[in-house]
Write an enzyme that holds these catalytic residues in place. Structure first.
Site, mmCIF file in Angstrom:
data_model
loop_
_atom_site.group_PDB
_atom_site.id
_atom_site.type_symbol
_atom_site.label_atom_id
_atom_site.label_comp_id
_atom_site.label_asym_id
_atom_site.label_seq_id
_atom_site.Cartn_x
_atom_site.Cartn_y
_atom_site.Cartn_z
ATOM 1 N N GLY A 8 94.005 -10.719 65.360
ATOM 2 C CA GLY A 8 93.113 -11.665 64.688
ATOM 3 C C GLY A 8 91.946 -12.168 65.516
ATOM 4 O O GLY A 8 90.892 -12.505 64.974
ATOM 5 N N ASP A 40 92.677 -16.687 66.965
ATOM 6 C CA ASP A 40 91.899 -17.027 65.769
ATOM 7 C C ASP A 40 92.326 -18.357 65.172
ATOM 8 O O ASP A 40 91.496 -19.198 64.837
ATOM 9 C CB ASP A 40 92.012 -15.898 64.716
ATOM 10 C CG ASP A 40 93.452 -15.461 64.452
ATOM 11 O OD1 ASP A 40 94.389 -16.048 65.045
ATOM 12 O OD2 ASP A 40 93.646 -14.526 63.656
ATOM 13 N N ASP A 79 98.738 -22.194 64.211
ATOM 14 C CA ASP A 79 99.516 -22.482 63.011
ATOM 15 C C ASP A 79 100.778 -23.249 63.426
ATOM 16 O O ASP A 79 100.705 -24.450 63.677
ATOM 17 C CB ASP A 79 99.815 -21.141 62.337
ATOM 18 C CG ASP A 79 100.409 -21.257 60.959
ATOM 19 O OD1 ASP A 79 99.970 -22.106 60.189
ATOM 20 O OD2 ASP A 79 101.321 -20.473 60.646
ATOM 21 N N LYS A 135 95.554 -25.517 62.131
ATOM 22 C CA LYS A 135 96.199 -26.125 60.953
ATOM 23 C C LYS A 135 97.271 -27.082 61.467
ATOM 24 O O LYS A 135 98.456 -26.709 61.548
ATOM 25 C CB LYS A 135 96.846 -25.040 60.086
ATOM 26 C CG LYS A 135 95.846 -24.105 59.436
ATOM 27 C CD LYS A 135 96.458 -23.323 58.286
ATOM 28 C CE LYS A 135 97.118 -22.064 58.735
ATOM 29 N NZ LYS A 135 97.393 -21.106 57.617
ATOM 30 N N PHE A 153 96.065 -20.699 53.376
ATOM 31 C CA PHE A 153 96.051 -19.388 54.026
ATOM 32 C C PHE A 153 94.635 -18.826 53.965
ATOM 33 O O PHE A 153 94.068 -18.669 52.885
ATOM 34 C CB PHE A 153 97.042 -18.424 53.371
ATOM 35 C CG PHE A 153 97.304 -17.236 54.245
ATOM 36 C CD1 PHE A 153 98.253 -17.307 55.263
ATOM 37 C CD2 PHE A 153 96.562 -16.081 54.101
ATOM 38 C CE1 PHE A 153 98.467 -16.229 56.111
ATOM 39 C CE2 PHE A 153 96.780 -14.990 54.949
ATOM 40 C CZ PHE A 153 97.726 -15.070 55.944
ATOM 41 N N VAL A 154 94.077 -18.560 55.137
ATOM 42 C CA VAL A 154 92.677 -18.135 55.188
ATOM 43 C C VAL A 154 92.546 -16.713 55.730
ATOM 44 O O VAL A 154 93.402 -16.243 56.487
ATOM 45 C CB VAL A 154 91.829 -19.108 56.045
ATOM 46 C CG1 VAL A 154 91.653 -20.440 55.335
ATOM 47 C CG2 VAL A 154 92.428 -19.320 57.427
ATOM 48 N N ASP A 200 93.590 -11.833 58.802
ATOM 49 C CA ASP A 200 93.967 -10.888 57.745
ATOM 50 C C ASP A 200 94.982 -11.455 56.782
ATOM 51 O O ASP A 200 95.686 -12.416 57.079
ATOM 52 C CB ASP A 200 94.563 -9.616 58.364
ATOM 53 C CG ASP A 200 95.990 -9.836 58.846
ATOM 54 O OD1 ASP A 200 96.216 -10.807 59.602
ATOM 55 O OD2 ASP A 200 96.882 -9.070 58.449
ATOM 56 N N ARG A 217 89.825 -8.579 57.236
ATOM 57 C CA ARG A 217 89.379 -8.992 58.573
ATOM 58 C C ARG A 217 87.868 -8.862 58.724
ATOM 59 O O ARG A 217 87.259 -9.489 59.570
ATOM 60 C CB ARG A 217 90.037 -8.124 59.655
ATOM 61 C CG ARG A 217 91.529 -8.297 59.800
ATOM 62 C CD ARG A 217 91.983 -7.650 61.103
ATOM 63 N NE ARG A 217 93.410 -7.372 61.147
ATOM 64 C CZ ARG A 217 94.348 -8.238 61.542
ATOM 65 N NH1 ARG A 217 94.011 -9.444 61.905
ATOM 66 N NH2 ARG A 217 95.612 -7.890 61.578
#
Ligand code: IMP
Ligand code: MG
Length: 187
Positions: free
Chosen positions: A49, A104, A107, A135, A156-157, A163, A169
């Protein structure tokens, strides 16, 4: 012949436009220049990512540095205690070096937390952590990154390296996937 479908068609809402991403990366680069500009750091991207973010970030850093990558997975409870499964390891020896781990999105916090422990155990002189997005509502371990581009809610991005099922991506912005796309495969 029908036109190929664009990954843009799957986006419900843009979270960060290309322009906003550029401003965010500029600001992170300025802070990193101040903090590690004299330390010849190894900038370590967490695959896959972080590949777009790292590429943009290092081109804004006008000082000597090295680039390396690591691919790691956190498998739920198995990462408690700082363990992470490294699938592609760094090529550099980090002993005595200043390292900036670049991801990236932050979480649960398991991946960066565990990777930081691993690199410290390997003798890195310092390990800083940098992520484009955070997040905070999703955190499962006690971990905060040293550099955070932008905080976002629990959505969810995809895009800009991020991805869903290996797709999206290549979008130049970051957006929320239309819910029906992942609900239909998450039965
Ligand atoms: P964690 O902080 O250990 O839970 O893992 C962070 C990793 O999960 C990131 O490097 C991403 O690969 C992935 N991830 C978390 N949230 C998202 C998201 O919203 N979109 C895409 N990937 C995500
Ligand atoms: Mg990742």
């Amino acid at each position: 012949m029908t036109a190929p479908q664009s990954p843009r068609d799957d986006i419900a809402e843009v979270v960060l436009s290309a322009e906003e991403i550029a401003e965010t990366v500029d600001a992170l680069a300025a802070r990193l220049t101040e903090d590690v500009g004299c330390l010849q750091p190894i900038m370590v991207g967490v695959l896959t990512g972080a590949f777009v973010f790292l590429a943009d970030l290092v081109r804004r850093l006008d000082f000597p540095l090295e680039v390396d990558f690591v691919e790691a997975s956190s498998y739920g409870e198995s990462t408690v205690g700082g363990e992470v499964v490294i699938r592609i390891d760094l090529t550099r020896d980090v002993e005595g070096r200043h390292v900036v781990l670049v991801d990236d999105i932050l979480d649960t916090g398991r991946t960066l937390s565990a990777l930081r422990s691993t690199l410290r155990k390997r003798g890195a002189r310092s390990v800083r952590t940098c992520c484009l997005l955070d997040k905070p509502d999703r955190r499962e371990v006690d971990f905060e990154a040293d550099y955070v581009g932008a905080k976002i809610p629990d959505v969810f991005v995809v895009g800009y390296g991020l991805d869903y099922a290996h797709g999206h991506r290549n979008l130049p912005f970051i957006g929320v996937l239309r819910t029906e796309l992942y609900q239909s495969t998450q039965a």
